[in-house]
Design a protein around this motif. Sequence first.
Motif, PDB file in Angstrom:
ATOM      1  N   MET A 111      45.375 131.646 111.326  1.00 31.22           N
ATOM      2  CA  MET A 111      46.805 130.940 111.556  1.00 31.22           C
ATOM      3  C   MET A 111      46.747 129.402 111.419  1.00 31.22           C
ATOM      4  SD  MET A 111      48.697 132.160 114.690  1.00 31.22           S
ATOM      5  CE  MET A 111      50.290 131.587 114.672  1.00 31.22           C
ATOM      6  N   LEU A 112      45.046 129.012 112.267  1.00 36.72           N
ATOM      7  CA  LEU A 112      45.543 127.651 113.282  1.00 36.72           C
ATOM      8  C   LEU A 112      44.191 126.805 111.799  1.00 36.72           C
ATOM      9  CD1 LEU A 112      45.153 128.367 116.614  1.00 36.72           C
ATOM     10  CD2 LEU A 112      46.771 127.432 115.906  1.00 36.72           C
ATOM     11  N   THR A 113      43.732 125.445 112.432  1.00 34.99           N
ATOM     12  CA  THR A 113      43.293 124.969 111.270  1.00 34.99           C
ATOM     13  C   THR A 113      42.355 124.462 111.785  1.00 34.99           C
ATOM     14  OG1 THR A 113      43.801 122.682 112.095  1.00 34.99           O
ATOM     15  CG2 THR A 113      45.006 123.067 109.822  1.00 34.99           C
ATOM     16  N   PRO A 114      40.973 123.790 111.561  1.00 38.90           N
ATOM     17  CA  PRO A 114      39.755 123.798 112.560  1.00 38.90           C
ATOM     18  C   PRO A 114      40.327 122.715 113.741  1.00 38.90           C
ATOM     19  CG  PRO A 114      39.133 123.973 109.673  1.00 38.90           C
ATOM     20  CD  PRO A 114      40.804 124.275 110.659  1.00 38.90           C
ATOM     21  N   ALA A 115      41.207 122.048 113.514  1.00 41.31           N
ATOM     22  CA  ALA A 115      41.417 120.977 114.196  1.00 41.31           C
ATOM     23  C   ALA A 115      42.047 121.521 115.545  1.00 41.31           C
ATOM     24  CB  ALA A 115      41.498 119.985 113.746  1.00 41.31           C
ATOM     25  N   GLU A 116      43.091 122.043 114.957  1.00 41.19           N
ATOM     26  CA  GLU A 116      44.218 123.273 116.154  1.00 41.19           C
ATOM     27  C   GLU A 116      43.408 124.433 117.090  1.00 41.19           C
ATOM     28  OE1 GLU A 116      48.674 122.443 112.893  1.00 41.19           O
ATOM     29  OE2 GLU A 116      46.777 124.600 113.006  1.00 41.19           O
ATOM     30  N   VAL A 137      34.574 118.102 125.059  1.00 38.56           N
ATOM     31  CA  VAL A 137      34.988 117.209 123.788  1.00 38.56           C
ATOM     32  C   VAL A 137      33.657 117.489 123.015  1.00 38.56           C
ATOM     33  CG1 VAL A 137      36.310 115.642 122.556  1.00 38.56           C
ATOM     34  CG2 VAL A 137      37.428 115.979 124.210  1.00 38.56           C
ATOM     35  N   ASP A 138      32.524 117.230 123.653  1.00 38.86           N
ATOM     36  CA  ASP A 138      31.355 116.708 123.013  1.00 38.86           C
ATOM     37  C   ASP A 138      30.488 118.560 122.459  1.00 38.86           C
ATOM     38  OD1 ASP A 138      31.289 114.449 123.318  1.00 38.86           O
ATOM     39  OD2 ASP A 138      30.383 114.312 125.815  1.00 38.86           O
ATOM     40  N   GLU A 139      31.014 119.703 123.508  1.00 38.90           N
ATOM     41  CA  GLU A 139      30.569 120.626 122.733  1.00 38.90           C
ATOM     42  C   GLU A 139      32.026 121.042 121.762  1.00 38.90           C
ATOM     43  OE1 GLU A 139      30.357 123.405 126.021  1.00 38.90           O
ATOM     44  OE2 GLU A 139      29.886 122.263 128.525  1.00 38.90           O
ATOM     45  N   ALA A 140      32.832 120.976 121.727  1.00 39.81           N
ATOM     46  CA  ALA A 140      33.959 121.095 120.505  1.00 39.81           C
ATOM     47  C   ALA A 140      32.952 120.497 119.269  1.00 39.81           C
ATOM     48  CB  ALA A 140      35.320 121.040 120.984  1.00 39.81           C
ATOM     49  N   LYS A 141      32.353 118.820 119.432  1.00 35.54           N
ATOM     50  CA  LYS A 141      32.307 118.438 118.330  1.00 35.54           C
ATOM     51  C   LYS A 141      30.979 118.953 118.422  1.00 35.54           C
ATOM     52  CE  LYS A 141      34.269 114.146 119.751  1.00 35.54           C
ATOM     53  NZ  LYS A 141      33.967 112.316 119.695  1.00 35.54           N
ATOM     54  N   ASN A 142      29.958 119.783 119.044  1.00 34.10           N
ATOM     55  CA  ASN A 142      28.964 120.124 118.597  1.00 34.10           C
ATOM     56  C   ASN A 142      28.461 121.853 117.938  1.00 34.10           C
ATOM     57  OD1 ASN A 142      27.487 117.947 119.595  1.00 34.10           O
ATOM     58  ND2 ASN A 142      26.926 118.198 121.467  1.00 34.10           N
TER      59      ASN A 142
END
Length: 142
Positions: A111-116, A137-142
């Motif tokens: 139900m969610l987009t990757p960014a959501e 935030v850094d961990e989520a980006k990796n």
Amino acid sequence: MAKSLSAFLAQNAKKVDNRSFPLSKRFTDENGEAMEWEITCITAAENQKLRRDSLRSIPVNGKRGQYTQELDTAQYQAKLAARCVVFPDLSNTELQSSYGVLSAEQLVGIMLTPAEFDDLIIAITELCGFTTDGEIVDEAKN
């Protein structure tokens, strides 16, 4: 400061308040306002169980019959989100049926987009006190 164990008694421990926030502009109320999602903090024991349930065995190269355990991060994050989201009720069968899935973990992923989804995981980890804003935030980006 006097040392007293009474501060550590369960009834004296301060609870972590649930957090509500508009995760996505795609889900709106009758007035067109973004619906708020509500998340809750879990205990270390609950988190440990989620991590344990998200382990997978990987064969060790060159060592027949030997395996090592690896955390399936995607599975862990889906389980964490499903456990920490209070509203909407991801276990609701009508909601699951509308997306054609059979579990809360599948539902939150579809139900969610990757960014959501990343924003949700960041909010949950912040509420649970894992790391500071910049680190997560850094961990989520990796």
